[in-house]
Design a protein around this motif. Structure first.
Motif, PDB file in Angstrom:
ATOM      1  N   ARG A  31       0.596  -1.189  -0.035  1.00  8.97           N
ATOM      2  CA  ARG A  31       0.016  -0.162  -0.179  1.00  8.97           C
ATOM      3  C   ARG A  31       0.851   1.158   0.059  1.00  8.97           C
ATOM      4  N   PHE A  32       1.752   1.290   0.809  1.00  5.22           N
ATOM      5  CA  PHE A  32       2.833   2.593   0.901  1.00  5.22           C
ATOM      6  C   PHE A  32       3.488   2.813  -0.723  1.00  5.22           C
ATOM      7  N   ARG A  33       3.755   1.636  -1.275  1.00  2.00           N
ATOM      8  CA  ARG A  33       4.255   1.940  -2.490  1.00  2.00           C
ATOM      9  C   ARG A  33       3.186   2.360  -3.488  1.00  2.00           C
ATOM     10  N   ARG A  34       2.015   1.687  -3.520  1.00  2.07           N
ATOM     11  CA  ARG A  34       1.165   2.101  -4.329  1.00  2.07           C
ATOM     12  C   ARG A  34       0.670   3.815  -3.998  1.00  2.07           C
ATOM     13  N   ASN A  35       0.543   3.903  -2.971  1.00  2.00           N
ATOM     14  CA  ASN A  35       0.079   5.231  -2.621  1.00  2.00           C
ATOM     15  C   ASN A  35       1.274   6.450  -3.344  1.00  2.00           C
ATOM     16  N   ILE A  36       2.397   6.005  -3.140  1.00  2.00           N
ATOM     17  CA  ILE A  36       3.648   6.939  -3.670  1.00  2.00           C
ATOM     18  C   ILE A  36       3.286   6.961  -5.097  1.00  2.00           C
ATOM     19  N   GLU A  37       2.944   5.784  -5.739  1.00  3.89           N
ATOM     20  CA  GLU A  37       2.690   5.568  -7.305  1.00  3.89           C
ATOM     21  C   GLU A  37       1.479   6.560  -7.489  1.00  3.89           C
ATOM     22  N   ARG A  38       0.423   6.458  -6.864  1.00  5.24           N
ATOM     23  CA  ARG A  38      -0.539   7.239  -7.182  1.00  5.24           C
ATOM     24  C   ARG A  38      -0.417   8.800  -6.906  1.00  5.24           C
ATOM     25  N   LEU A  39       0.221   9.222  -6.120  1.00  2.82           N
ATOM     26  CA  LEU A  39       0.632  10.661  -6.075  1.00  2.82           C
ATOM     27  C   LEU A  39       1.602  10.915  -7.263  1.00  2.82           C
ATOM     28  N   GLY A  40       2.303  10.000  -7.642  1.00  3.54           N
ATOM     29  CA  GLY A  40       3.318  10.447  -8.975  1.00  3.54           C
ATOM     30  C   GLY A  40       2.243  10.575 -10.229  1.00  3.54           C
ATOM     31  N   GLU A  41       1.331   9.799 -10.247  1.00  4.65           N
ATOM     32  CA  GLU A  41       0.242   9.976 -11.146  1.00  4.65           C
ATOM     33  C   GLU A  41      -0.399  11.371 -11.341  1.00  4.65           C
ATOM     34  N   ILE A  42      -0.761  11.758 -10.025  1.00  7.67           N
ATOM     35  CA  ILE A  42      -1.488  13.009  -9.920  1.00  7.67           C
ATOM     36  C   ILE A  42      -0.454  14.088 -10.157  1.00  7.67           C
ATOM     37  N   LEU A  43       0.482  14.053  -9.489  1.00  4.07           N
ATOM     38  CA  LEU A  43       1.394  15.092  -9.668  1.00  4.07           C
ATOM     39  C   LEU A  43       1.974  15.268 -11.202  1.00  4.07           C
ATOM     40  N   GLY A  44       1.993  14.055 -12.061  1.00  2.00           N
ATOM     41  CA  GLY A  44       2.361  13.845 -13.194  1.00  2.00           C
ATOM     42  C   GLY A  44       1.284  14.580 -14.046  1.00  2.00           C
ATOM     43  N   TYR A  45       0.071  14.399 -13.725  1.00  2.00           N
ATOM     44  CA  TYR A  45      -1.059  15.000 -14.352  1.00  2.00           C
ATOM     45  C   TYR A  45      -1.055  16.559 -14.158  1.00  2.00           C
ATOM     46  N   GLU A  46      -0.783  16.959 -13.090  1.00  2.00           N
ATOM     47  CA  GLU A  46      -0.536  18.364 -12.890  1.00  2.00           C
ATOM     48  C   GLU A  46       0.601  19.069 -13.645  1.00  2.00           C
ATOM     49  N   LEU A  47       1.778  18.207 -13.795  1.00  2.00           N
ATOM     50  CA  LEU A  47       2.727  18.894 -14.124  1.00  2.00           C
ATOM     51  C   LEU A  47       2.509  18.901 -15.750  1.00  2.00           C
ATOM     52  N   SER A  48       1.461  18.056 -16.335  1.00  2.00           N
ATOM     53  CA  SER A  48       1.458  18.079 -17.828  1.00  2.00           C
ATOM     54  C   SER A  48       0.866  19.194 -18.305  1.00  2.00           C
TER      55      SER A  48
END
Length: 219
Positions: A31-48
């Motif tokens: 879950r810890f790794r997945r939550n970091i991955e999820r935040l990577g997706e969200i931050l990537g979307y904002e970055l885009s």
């Protein structure tokens, strides 16, 4: 440096950050790794939203549609080992990006609280004229990001630099603002106020690498 603070506005990202911090939840490594991955997706979307787009004609079964698509050459560089889940989240959205990996860790030569950042491994394509995304979940002192940037200089000069973190300390952000180009961007989920005497973020979440992958032998 332009700082983009995700949790300035409430969103589902609050839940993922809360679970990363929670001592009763963070022991679940998956879950810890997945939550970091999820935040990577969200931050990537904002970055885009900050990338340059070009309209392209797309053929559909019934006609054509004009869709703005980003055309920049991206390189995602994660700082091993804690950066790997964040890297995965970014790559889930920027799936055509090139990839770079670099090691950076705290070395305590005198077995005390004093440390230096050592960079010992680098695998990267050319960065010349490309958009570089540097990923590390914890931005504490900022020294890891700066040392990594220096190590990457031999790979060419990127036209744009984006840094992506889950939690940052204000002291680390101030350090980066003195060391990175003014037109760089920092995308961070949340910002904490303090570092302790060992240079760890408070309240933070602990050692992200250990929580992702297990404890390591110090050397």
């Amino acid at each position: 440096m332009h700082v983009h603070h995700l949790l300035e506005k409430n969103s589902i990202a609050n839940t993922f950050v809360a679970q990363l911090r929670n001592v009763n939840i963070q022991t679940d490594r998956l879950r810890f790794r997945r939550n970091i991955e999820r935040l990577g997706e969200i931050l990537g979307y904002e970055l885009s939203k900050n990338l340059k787009f070009q309209e392209e004609e797309i053929q559909t079964p019934l006609g054509t549609a004009n869709v703005p698509l980003h055309k920049e050459e991206l390189v995602i560089c994660s700082i091993l080992r804690a950066g790997l889940p964040l890297h995965t989240g970014l790559l889930n959205y920027f799936d055509a990006a090139d990839n770079s990996f670099i090691s950076a860790y705290r070395h305590h030569p005198n077995d005390d609280e004093e440390f230096e950042i050592l960079v010992e491994y680098l695998a990267s394509p050319s960065l010349e004229g490309k958009t570089l995304i540097l990923a590390d979940p914890m931005l504490a002192t900022g020294r890891s990001f700066v040392n990594v940037l220096q190590a990457l200089e031999k790979m060419g000069k990127p036209k744009q630099i984006h840094l992506v973190s889950v939690i940052a300390a204000r002291e680390g952000i101030e350090y980066l603002e003195k060391s990175f180009p003014e037109n760089s961007h920092l995308w961070v989920a949340t910002i904490d106020e303090n570092l302790d005497e060992k240079g760890y973020i408070v309240p933070g979440l602990g050692d992200a690498g250990d929580l992702c992958f297990g404890s390591k032998k110090q050397h």
